[in-house]
Design a protein around this motif. Structure first.
Motif, PDB file in Angstrom:
ATOM      1  N   LYS A  21       0.847  -1.186   0.000  1.00 24.72           N
ATOM      2  CA  LYS A  21       0.000   0.000   0.000  1.00 24.72           C
ATOM      3  C   LYS A  21       0.882   1.235   0.000  1.00 24.72           C
ATOM      4  N   ARG A  22       0.620   2.159  -0.904  1.00 31.33           N
ATOM      5  CA  ARG A  22       1.431   3.375  -1.037  1.00 31.33           C
ATOM      6  C   ARG A  22       0.894   4.532  -0.214  1.00 31.33           C
ATOM      7  N   ARG A  23      -0.434   4.706  -0.241  1.00 35.32           N
ATOM      8  CA  ARG A  23      -1.037   5.799   0.529  1.00 35.32           C
ATOM      9  C   ARG A  23      -2.478   5.452   0.842  1.00 35.32           C
ATOM     10  N   LEU A  27     -10.803   4.282  -1.299  1.00 30.99           N
ATOM     11  CA  LEU A  27     -10.911   3.129  -2.192  1.00 30.99           C
ATOM     12  C   LEU A  27     -10.190   1.900  -1.637  1.00 30.99           C
ATOM     13  N   THR A  28      -9.124   2.116  -0.884  1.00 33.68           N
ATOM     14  CA  THR A  28      -8.348   0.995  -0.345  1.00 33.68           C
ATOM     15  C   THR A  28      -8.521   0.829   1.164  1.00 33.68           C
ATOM     16  N   GLU A  49       2.242   8.834  -9.280  1.00 31.64           N
ATOM     17  CA  GLU A  49       1.585   9.414  -8.114  1.00 31.64           C
ATOM     18  C   GLU A  49       0.145   8.953  -7.945  1.00 31.64           C
ATOM     19  N   ALA A  50      -0.476   8.422  -8.985  1.00 27.33           N
ATOM     20  CA  ALA A  50      -1.847   7.918  -8.880  1.00 27.33           C
ATOM     21  C   ALA A  50      -1.909   6.526  -8.257  1.00 27.33           C
ATOM     22  N   ARG A  66      -5.777   5.830  -8.567  1.00 27.68           N
ATOM     23  CA  ARG A  66      -6.854   6.805  -8.482  1.00 27.68           C
ATOM     24  C   ARG A  66      -6.296   8.196  -8.713  1.00 27.68           C
ATOM     25  N   LYS A  67      -7.000   8.921  -9.562  1.00 30.57           N
ATOM     26  CA  LYS A  67      -6.709  10.343  -9.759  1.00 30.57           C
ATOM     27  C   LYS A  67      -8.064  11.034  -9.871  1.00 30.57           C
TER      28      LYS A  67
END
Length: 94
Positions: A21-23, A27-28, A49-50, A66-67
């Motif tokens: 997981k990045r951020r 949604l997550t 970055e998305a 996601r963007k």
């Protein structure tokens, strides 16, 4: 772009891979590092970055992006058991 294969990484990439997981994002929500999801693909978008979560397949493969109001996942949520069901449930609540 087409995924680059190797002797230990056949293309198409088919099977279970671990997420990083990045951020945080709604949604997550409830999806954590180390959760496994099911992939079946030969192409991937570039990491950027998305990217909300990624898998490693000879390099980072964006798994959830996601963007703004544009969202997508590279893995198959319908085949990814509880993690996939959670992503779909999160999507329906946005």
């Amino acid at each position: 772009r087409k995924i680059q294969g190797a002797p230990d990484r056949p293309v198409p990439h088919m099977g279970w891979s671990k997420l990083t997981k990045r951020r945080d994002d709604p949604l997550t929500d409830g999806i954590v590092d180390g959760d496994y999801v099911y992939f079946a693909h030969s192409y991937a978008v570039d990491d950027g970055e998305a990217t909300l979560a990624a898998a490693d397949y000879g390099g980072p493969i964006p798994a959830v992006v996601r963007k703004g109001n544009v969202m997508g996942c590279q893995f198959h949520p319908e085949r990814s058991a509880k993690v996939g069901a959670r992503l779909l449930a999160n999507f329906l609540t946005l």
